[in-house]
Design a protein around this motif. Structure first.
Motif, PDB file in Angstrom:
ATOM      1  N   GLN A  39       0.861  -1.185   0.000  1.00 42.56           N
ATOM      2  CA  GLN A  39       0.000   0.000   0.000  1.00 42.56           C
ATOM      3  C   GLN A  39       0.896   1.234   0.000  1.00 42.56           C
ATOM      4  N   CYS A  40       1.437   1.616   1.166  1.00 44.72           N
ATOM      5  CA  CYS A  40       2.319   2.793   1.157  1.00 44.72           C
ATOM      6  C   CYS A  40       3.676   2.455   0.551  1.00 44.72           C
ATOM      7  N   GLY A  41       4.066   1.181   0.644  1.00 44.86           N
ATOM      8  CA  GLY A  41       5.315   0.746   0.016  1.00 44.86           C
ATOM      9  C   GLY A  41       6.570   0.921   0.855  1.00 44.86           C
ATOM     10  N   PHE A  42       6.430   1.435   2.082  1.00 44.66           N
ATOM     11  CA  PHE A  42       7.626   1.701   2.887  1.00 44.66           C
ATOM     12  C   PHE A  42       8.357   0.413   3.252  1.00 44.66           C
ATOM     13  N   CYS A  43       7.590  -0.635   3.499  1.00 46.68           N
ATOM     14  CA  CYS A  43       8.191  -1.907   3.901  1.00 46.68           C
ATOM     15  C   CYS A  43       8.664  -2.723   2.703  1.00 46.68           C
ATOM     16  N   THR A  44       8.228  -2.311   1.505  1.00 48.79           N
ATOM     17  CA  THR A  44       8.373  -3.169   0.325  1.00 48.79           C
ATOM     18  C   THR A  44       9.824  -3.470  -0.071  1.00 48.79           C
ATOM     19  N   PRO A  45      10.709  -2.482  -0.116  1.00 47.48           N
ATOM     20  CA  PRO A  45      12.093  -2.820  -0.471  1.00 47.48           C
ATOM     21  C   PRO A  45      12.689  -3.870   0.466  1.00 47.48           C
ATOM     22  N   GLY A  46      12.404  -3.728   1.750  1.00 48.93           N
ATOM     23  CA  GLY A  46      12.917  -4.693   2.723  1.00 48.93           C
ATOM     24  C   GLY A  46      12.309  -6.066   2.516  1.00 48.93           C
ATOM     25  N   LEU A  47      10.993  -6.097   2.293  1.00 49.23           N
ATOM     26  CA  LEU A  47      10.329  -7.381   2.067  1.00 49.23           C
ATOM     27  C   LEU A  47      10.854  -8.052   0.799  1.00 49.23           C
ATOM     28  N   LEU A  48      11.088  -7.257  -0.236  1.00 46.86           N
ATOM     29  CA  LEU A  48      11.598  -7.840  -1.486  1.00 46.86           C
ATOM     30  C   LEU A  48      13.003  -8.403  -1.294  1.00 46.86           C
ATOM     31  N   MET A  49      13.867  -7.667  -0.612  1.00 43.26           N
ATOM     32  CA  MET A  49      15.240  -8.157  -0.418  1.00 43.26           C
ATOM     33  C   MET A  49      15.253  -9.393   0.482  1.00 43.26           C
ATOM     34  N   ALA A  50      14.391  -9.377   1.502  1.00 42.73           N
ATOM     35  CA  ALA A  50      14.312 -10.544   2.390  1.00 42.73           C
ATOM     36  C   ALA A  50      13.794 -11.750   1.608  1.00 42.73           C
ATOM     37  N   SER A  51      12.794 -11.525   0.752  1.00 38.69           N
ATOM     38  CA  SER A  51      12.236 -12.620  -0.037  1.00 38.69           C
ATOM     39  C   SER A  51      13.269 -13.135  -1.029  1.00 38.69           C
ATOM     40  N   LYS A  52      14.051 -12.208  -1.610  1.00 36.89           N
ATOM     41  CA  LYS A  52      15.078 -12.641  -2.552  1.00 36.89           C
ATOM     42  C   LYS A  52      16.106 -13.529  -1.830  1.00 36.89           C
ATOM     43  N   ALA A  53      16.494 -13.112  -0.641  1.00 31.03           N
ATOM     44  CA  ALA A  53      17.479 -13.906   0.111  1.00 31.03           C
ATOM     45  C   ALA A  53      16.936 -15.305   0.376  1.00 31.03           C
ATOM     46  N   LEU A  54      15.625 -15.402   0.638  1.00 31.41           N
ATOM     47  CA  LEU A  54      15.013 -16.720   0.861  1.00 31.41           C
ATOM     48  C   LEU A  54      15.062 -17.559  -0.417  1.00 31.41           C
ATOM     49  N   LEU A  55      14.593 -16.963  -1.523  1.00 32.50           N
ATOM     50  CA  LEU A  55      14.505 -17.748  -2.765  1.00 32.50           C
ATOM     51  C   LEU A  55      15.884 -18.079  -3.327  1.00 32.50           C
ATOM     52  N   ASP A  56      16.884 -17.251  -3.017  1.00 29.86           N
ATOM     53  CA  ASP A  56      18.256 -17.566  -3.432  1.00 29.86           C
ATOM     54  C   ASP A  56      18.711 -18.898  -2.834  1.00 29.86           C
ATOM     55  N   ARG A  57      18.256 -19.190  -1.593  1.00 29.87           N
ATOM     56  CA  ARG A  57      18.744 -20.431  -0.970  1.00 29.87           C
ATOM     57  C   ARG A  57      17.691 -21.517  -0.929  1.00 29.87           C
ATOM     58  N   ASN A  58      16.442 -21.153  -1.076  1.00 32.99           N
ATOM     59  CA  ASN A  58      15.361 -22.142  -1.035  1.00 32.99           C
ATOM     60  C   ASN A  58      14.346 -21.818  -2.120  1.00 32.99           C
ATOM     61  N   PRO A  59      14.506 -22.390  -3.306  1.00 29.66           N
ATOM     62  CA  PRO A  59      13.648 -22.037  -4.435  1.00 29.66           C
ATOM     63  C   PRO A  59      12.215 -22.543  -4.281  1.00 29.66           C
ATOM     64  N   ASP A  60      11.988 -23.464  -3.350  1.00 28.82           N
ATOM     65  CA  ASP A  60      10.657 -24.049  -3.230  1.00 28.82           C
ATOM     66  C   ASP A  60      10.197 -24.062  -1.772  1.00 28.82           C
ATOM     67  N   PRO A  61      10.048 -22.881  -1.166  1.00 27.65           N
ATOM     68  CA  PRO A  61       9.699 -22.845   0.261  1.00 27.65           C
ATOM     69  C   PRO A  61       8.225 -23.160   0.494  1.00 27.65           C
ATOM     70  N   THR A  62       7.915 -23.676   1.666  1.00 28.97           N
ATOM     71  CA  THR A  62       6.520 -23.839   2.067  1.00 28.97           C
ATOM     72  C   THR A  62       6.012 -22.487   2.572  1.00 28.97           C
ATOM     73  N   GLU A  63       4.706 -22.379   2.690  1.00 27.75           N
ATOM     74  CA  GLU A  63       4.142 -21.128   3.200  1.00 27.75           C
ATOM     75  C   GLU A  63       4.665 -20.843   4.612  1.00 27.75           C
ATOM     76  N   THR A  64       4.772 -21.895   5.409  1.00 30.18           N
ATOM     77  CA  THR A  64       5.273 -21.720   6.774  1.00 30.18           C
ATOM     78  C   THR A  64       6.697 -21.180   6.758  1.00 30.18           C
ATOM     79  N   GLU A  65       7.514 -21.731   5.851  1.00 28.45           N
ATOM     80  CA  GLU A  65       8.897 -21.250   5.762  1.00 28.45           C
ATOM     81  C   GLU A  65       8.933 -19.776   5.357  1.00 28.45           C
ATOM     82  N   VAL A  66       8.070 -19.397   4.432  1.00 22.77           N
ATOM     83  CA  VAL A  66       8.035 -17.987   4.011  1.00 22.77           C
ATOM     84  C   VAL A  66       7.652 -17.107   5.195  1.00 22.77           C
TER      85      VAL A  66
END
Ligand code: FAD
Ligand code: FES
Ligand code: FES
Lengths: 162, 291
Positions: free
Chosen positions: A100-127
């Motif tokens: 919505q406001c987008g303030f958290c978005t850069p952080g969420l995107l970088m955190a998500s990228k770090a996850l997918l870099d090491r775990n390409p197929d995470p479960t919802e719980t892992e996310v």
């Protein structure tokens, strides 16, 4: 106040900047390198808006000193899109309206990228556990989690077709 | 945080020398120190970053005993398969600290030396019988983990001393450890109570050694010797576990605050210690391979 010269690689580009001894990496990124995509929500490690990847590890840029960046490889939100071509995570955040406001978005995107870099197929719980250090005050987390799951699927598909 | 100098020495000797300066502070991951600087609780003149000292952020095995560098991050511990297999309680305690981002930086050395009564890894390290290798202007010394904290924010480290590593004992056969904490949510909160237990069984399943430690129920993490003694000689049957609970409750002297009353904390400490003991026992039973 004495300042030291710091040499690092930011989003693949070698950079040189002057850092104060007590300056945070976040302040150096924003004020010295003019990379203002990383945000400061709290400055104390609680919100994740400042998340960047340093030598492959997700960290809070507000809780790292700028001079520590010497010799390090740093990834910020500015490097996520490839020459104006959005990363699948960015694309799915838009598809799901995961901001919505987008303030958290850069952080969420970088955190998500770090996850997918090491775990390409995470479960919802892992996310959900992985993103527990990223606080969003407007959107909530459901759309974010669905966007990350779909982006992971996109990336796996991309990997297959390559 | 202006006016602060930063140094990242490449050797222990250089670090110890740098710490002779008035107002110098050690930094590992900075997840406590930088927050405290930020809110103005501490104002160091010089931050001495340990992470470029060779080995201080590493994990190694010597003669079947693990040595964990004081500045190794929680993430590094979690990724170390052999350590996780040998000391699951220590690794699960370390991995409870903060978020993914905090895990990328937070160290066991910082968790101990920050000396919060609620520090998650400390009861697990005490239960495991870990020792601290410390170096300072007067040379090196080695003391048990439980000898470091003296109260909130206070340790027995002298000025200029640096914690280099944790040395874990060579693990006896049929040994298992576990750590449990209670927080009101699933992530990102400070322990209301934490409990670490390590037990060693003989071939028949009888407990021959046990250490129990609880956090957040006193000014420091507590080694509750009577609780360990309650298990020794038993098969961790209900009577022994009831004695363990009584010993933990007797040792706890918590405060009441927004996270819980003293009565609640005392009760929960006993319950968590019992549950952690049972997990440690199950792990010890499965640990048949090493003799
Ligand atoms: C958002 C957030 C969540 C957190 N959640 C938790 C949690 O769930 N559980 C928990 O226990 N803690 C938690 N913490 C606190 C903190 O992350 C931990 O205590 C962490 O283990 C500290 O390690 P560090 O390496 O970052 O320490 P630092 O900040 O580098 O150091 C902490 C203190 O120890 C001293 N020190 C550090 N290393 C040494 C050494 N080798 N020798 C001598 N002195 C040393 C420093 O001078 C400083 O006083 C949290 C912090 C944040 C910001
Ligand atoms: S600004 Fe760094 S975690 Fe909030
Ligand atoms: S979209 Fe506003 S904080 Fe997340």
């Amino acid at each position: 106040m004495s300042r030291t010269v710091v040499n690092a690689v930011v989003n693949g580009e070698p950079v040189e900047f002057l850092a104060g001894g007590g300056q945070s990496l976040l302040d150096a990124l924003r004020d010295e390198l003019r990379l203002t995509g990383s945000k400061e929500g709290c400055g104390t490690g609680d919100c994740g808006a400042c998340s960047v990847i340093v030598d492959g590890r997700l960290v809070c840029a507000c809780l790292m000193l700028a001079p520590e960046a010497e010799g390090k490889r740093i990834e910020t939100i500015e490097g996520l899109a490839d020459n104006g071509h959005l990363h699948p995570l960015q694309h799915q955040f838009l598809e799901h309206a995961a901001l919505q406001c987008g303030f958290c978005t850069p952080g969420l995107l970088m955190a998500s990228k770090a996850l997918l870099d090491r775990n390409p197929d995470p479960t919802e719980t892992e996310v959900r556990y992985w993103l527990a250090g990223n606080i969003c005050r407007c959107t909530g987390y459901d759309k974010v989690v669905r966007a990350v799951m779909d982006a992971a699927a996109d990336l796996r598909q991309e990997g297959k077709s390559k | 945080m202006s006016g602060v100098e930063y140094l990242s020495p490449g050797s222990v000797a250089e670090a110890v020398r740098a710490l002779q300066v008035d107002g110098a502070r050690v930094m590992a991951g900075g997840t406590d120190l930088l927050v405290q600087m930020r809110i103005g609780r501490t104002k160091p003149k010089l931050v001495v970053d340990l992470k470029r000292i060779p080995g201080i952020a590493g994990i190694r095995e010597e003669d079947g005993a693990f040595i964990i560098g004081a500045a190794a991050s929680g993430a590094a511990l979690g990724e170390h398969e052999a350590l996780r297999k040998a000391w699951p309680g220590i690794v699960e305690a370390a991995n409870l600290i903060g978020s993914t981002q905090i895990q990328g930086r937070a160290s066991l050395g910082g968790n101990l030396c920050n000396a919060s009564p609620a520090a998650d890894s400390v009861p697990a390290l005490i239960a495991a019988g870990a020792t601290c290798v410390i170096v300072g202007p007067n040379g090196e010394r080695e003391v048990p983990v439980e000898a470091i904290q003296v109260g909130p924010g206070k340790t027995t480290l002298a000025n200029g001393e640096v914690l280099l590593a944790f040395r874990l004992p060579k693990r006896a056969a049929h040994t298992g450890d576990a750590y449990l904490r209670l927080i009101p949510r699933t992530e990102m909160d400070i322990a209301v109570v934490g409990a670490g237990v390590c037990v060693t069984l003989d071939a028949s399943g009888k407990c021959i050694a046990a250490r129990v430690s609880v956090g957040a129920v006193a000014p420091t993490a507590l080694l509750v010797e009577a609780a360990g003694a309650a298990l020794v000689g038993s098969s961790l049957d209900d009577a022994a576990l009831t004695n363990l609970e009584a010993a933990v409750a007797a040792a706890a002297r918590p405060i009441s605050d927004k996270r819980g009353t003293a009565e609640y904390r005392t009760k929960v400490a006993a319950v968590l210690a019992r549950r952690a003991a049972l997990i440690a026992r199950d792990r010890a039973q499965k640990d048949g391979a090493k003799a």
